[in-house]
Design a protein around this motif. Structure first.
Motif, PDB file in Angstrom:
ATOM      1  N   ASN A 178       0.915  -1.027  -0.035  1.00  0.00           N
ATOM      2  CA  ASN A 178       0.093   0.278  -0.097  1.00  0.00           C
ATOM      3  C   ASN A 178       1.270   1.157  -0.393  1.00  0.00           C
ATOM      4  O   ASN A 178       1.081   1.753   0.799  1.00  0.00           O
ATOM      5  N   PRO A 179       1.416   1.685  -1.301  1.00  0.00           N
ATOM      6  CA  PRO A 179       2.575   2.737  -0.997  1.00  0.00           C
ATOM      7  C   PRO A 179       1.349   4.084  -1.032  1.00  0.00           C
ATOM      8  O   PRO A 179       2.279   4.804  -0.297  1.00  0.00           O
ATOM      9  N   LEU A 180       0.622   3.844  -0.968  1.00  0.00           N
ATOM     10  CA  LEU A 180       0.236   5.490  -1.209  1.00  0.00           C
ATOM     11  C   LEU A 180      -1.418   5.316   0.047  1.00  0.00           C
ATOM     12  O   LEU A 180      -2.273   4.069  -0.518  1.00  0.00           O
ATOM     13  N   PRO A 181      -1.810   5.697   0.397  1.00  0.00           N
ATOM     14  CA  PRO A 181      -2.779   5.311   1.370  1.00  0.00           C
ATOM     15  C   PRO A 181      -4.252   5.202   0.626  1.00  0.00           C
ATOM     16  O   PRO A 181      -4.782   3.882   0.946  1.00  0.00           O
ATOM     17  N   LYS A 182      -4.650   5.137  -0.842  1.00  0.00           N
ATOM     18  CA  LYS A 182      -6.134   4.672  -1.566  1.00  0.00           C
ATOM     19  C   LYS A 182      -5.589   4.122  -2.691  1.00  0.00           C
ATOM     20  O   LYS A 182      -6.190   3.207  -3.004  1.00  0.00           O
ATOM     21  N   LEU A 183      -4.160   3.699  -2.467  1.00  0.00           N
ATOM     22  CA  LEU A 183      -3.628   2.906  -3.485  1.00  0.00           C
ATOM     23  C   LEU A 183      -2.724   1.457  -3.396  1.00  0.00           C
ATOM     24  O   LEU A 183      -2.189   1.341  -2.012  1.00  0.00           O
ATOM     25  N   ASP A 184      -3.311  -0.030  -3.599  1.00  0.00           N
ATOM     26  CA  ASP A 184      -2.975  -0.987  -3.032  1.00  0.00           C
ATOM     27  C   ASP A 184      -2.296  -1.680  -4.854  1.00  0.00           C
ATOM     28  O   ASP A 184      -2.895  -1.171  -5.749  1.00  0.00           O
ATOM     29  N   VAL A 185      -1.386  -2.568  -3.792  1.00  0.00           N
ATOM     30  CA  VAL A 185      -0.429  -2.759  -5.429  1.00  0.00           C
ATOM     31  C   VAL A 185      -0.294  -4.729  -4.571  1.00  0.00           C
ATOM     32  O   VAL A 185      -0.108  -4.853  -3.888  1.00  0.00           O
ATOM     33  N   ARG A 186      -0.524  -5.115  -6.453  1.00  0.00           N
ATOM     34  CA  ARG A 186      -0.064  -6.591  -5.589  1.00  0.00           C
ATOM     35  C   ARG A 186       0.717  -7.316  -7.159  1.00  0.00           C
ATOM     36  O   ARG A 186       0.102  -7.506  -8.231  1.00  0.00           O
ATOM     37  N   ALA A 187       1.577  -7.671  -6.892  1.00  0.00           N
ATOM     38  CA  ALA A 187       2.549  -8.995  -8.639  1.00  0.00           C
ATOM     39  C   ALA A 187       2.918 -10.051  -7.336  1.00  0.00           C
ATOM     40  O   ALA A 187       2.837 -10.769  -6.223  1.00  0.00           O
ATOM     41  N   ALA A 188       2.424 -10.778  -8.708  1.00  0.00           N
ATOM     42  CA  ALA A 188       2.838 -12.763  -8.295  1.00  0.00           C
ATOM     43  C   ALA A 188       3.581 -13.637  -9.543  1.00  0.00           C
ATOM     44  O   ALA A 188       3.263 -12.948 -10.413  1.00  0.00           O
ATOM     45  N   TYR A 189       4.369 -14.156  -8.803  1.00  0.00           N
ATOM     46  CA  TYR A 189       4.504 -15.525 -10.105  1.00  0.00           C
ATOM     47  C   TYR A 189       4.802 -16.555  -9.539  1.00  0.00           C
ATOM     48  O   TYR A 189       5.240 -16.588  -8.117  1.00  0.00           O
ATOM     49  N   SER A 190       4.105 -17.345 -10.537  1.00  0.00           N
ATOM     50  CA  SER A 190       4.396 -18.786 -10.669  1.00  0.00           C
ATOM     51  C   SER A 190       4.850 -19.704 -11.874  1.00  0.00           C
ATOM     52  O   SER A 190       5.151 -19.101 -12.584  1.00  0.00           O
ATOM     53  N   ILE A 191       5.170 -20.719 -10.075  1.00  0.00           N
ATOM     54  CA  ILE A 191       5.823 -21.920 -12.020  1.00  0.00           C
ATOM     55  C   ILE A 191       5.495 -23.169 -11.585  1.00  0.00           C
ATOM     56  O   ILE A 191       5.215 -23.743  -9.896  1.00  0.00           O
ATOM     57  N   ASP A 192       4.925 -23.884 -12.005  1.00  0.00           N
ATOM     58  CA  ASP A 192       4.422 -25.066 -12.138  1.00  0.00           C
ATOM     59  C   ASP A 192       5.065 -26.413 -12.895  1.00  0.00           C
ATOM     60  O   ASP A 192       4.897 -25.911 -14.754  1.00  0.00           O
TER      61      ASP A 192
END
Length: 295
Positions: A178-192
């Motif tokens: 949550n870099p800013l009070p109203k902003l949320d960020v999600r990043a993900a990487y997966s390998i199968d």
């Protein structure tokens, strides 16, 4: 640590086709006599900023009828008898293969770290070794095949058991912030990944088809699937949130009709509380997928 044991015994109604183009069906009672033992041990370590866990699980499945049995039932043919105007039926028996006994070793590791009060990273890794080496049931009950020296020799070339081994790995790394009070960020990487060390098998078909033994090579499945995604969310108002997301997928399969597939996907959405009892949402997704030519 934990230990569990499960025993199942009984009969299950089963059926199968007995001729080409669904020319007949036979039904019978399939015996159930299973034992499943699972042994698990795990350890965890936790601090306000760092969390870790490791676990090991051994699963042992035993089918006490896995060498197969002679299924005896009643066959119903879909062709009507022109004399009696009834559908013909007759007793049918066959060699039926049941679920094989197998074992699996699984190791799981999890790590979580709070980089800051607003940013957290979490990772998971799972490795599994799966084994199966039950003896095969009799290849055929067709007397024509067994008495033909060429066909019998071809069948005899197959091993007596699968000697199956599969290695699987799944990994995932997720970053939330949550870099800013109203902003949320999600990043993900997966390998199968799925990597079998199981030998291909020759599967033999209807010996009476033009009096030649039809055969095909059966190869175990293997793949590497990767996925990367990022999502941004922003609160325009306390009850209204907009999101934008992007996902990239890359799948590679061996011994498959389509070897490589890539996909780019983008989406946008808005969600809002219209009243105390009504929520409204609107979204749009666009996806572009490319795949290699069929093999």
């Amino acid at each position: 640590a934990a230990i569990s044991h499960e025993h199942k015994v009984g009969d299950l109604e089963q059926d199968m086709t007995t001729g080409g183009n669904n020319a007949g069906m036979v039904t019978f009672a399939m015996p159930i006599d299973y034992d499943t033992d699972v042994y698990t041990v795990a350890a965890a370590y936790t601090t306000p900023k760092f969390q870790a866990k490791i676990a090991y699980e051994f699963s042992n499945f035993i089918d006490h009828n896995s060498t197969g049995f002679h299924a005896e039932g009643w066959n119903f043919v879909s062709i009507q008898d022109p004399v009696t105007l009834n559908y013909t039926s007759y007793e049918q028996n066959a060699i039926y293969s049941l679920p094989p006994s197998n074992q699996a070793h699984t190791v799981t590791g999890e790590i979580g770290y709070n980089i800051s009060p607003r940013t957290r990273v979490f990772a998971t890794a799972v490795y599994s070794l799966q084994l199966q080496n039950d003896p095969f049931v009799q290849a055929t009950g067709d007397a024509y095949v067994l008495t033909d020296p060429v066909m019998a020799a071809q069948l005899a070339s197959n091993p007596s058991s699968l000697n199956g081994e599969v290695n699987t790995f799944f990994g995932n790394v997720t970053l939330t912030s949550n870099p800013l009070p109203k902003l949320d960020v999600r990043a993900a990487y997966s390998i199968d990944t799925r990597d079998p060390n199981t030998s291909p098998m020759w599967i033999y078909g209807d010996a009476n088809d033009s009096y030649s033994l039809k055969y095909r090579e059966a190869v175990p499945e293997s793949w590497t699937k990767q996925k990367f995604s990022v999502r941004l969310g922003y609160h325009l108002m306390p009850e209204t949130r907009v999101t934008a997301a992007y996902t990239y997928r890359d799948d590679h399969r061996d011994h498959a009709i389509t070897h490589n597939a890539k996909e780019n996907e983008g989406s946008f959405g808005i969600r809002s509380m219209l009243t105390d009892h009504v929520t409204g949402s609107l979204g749009y997704t666009y996806s572009d997928r490319t795949a290699s030519a069929p093999d």
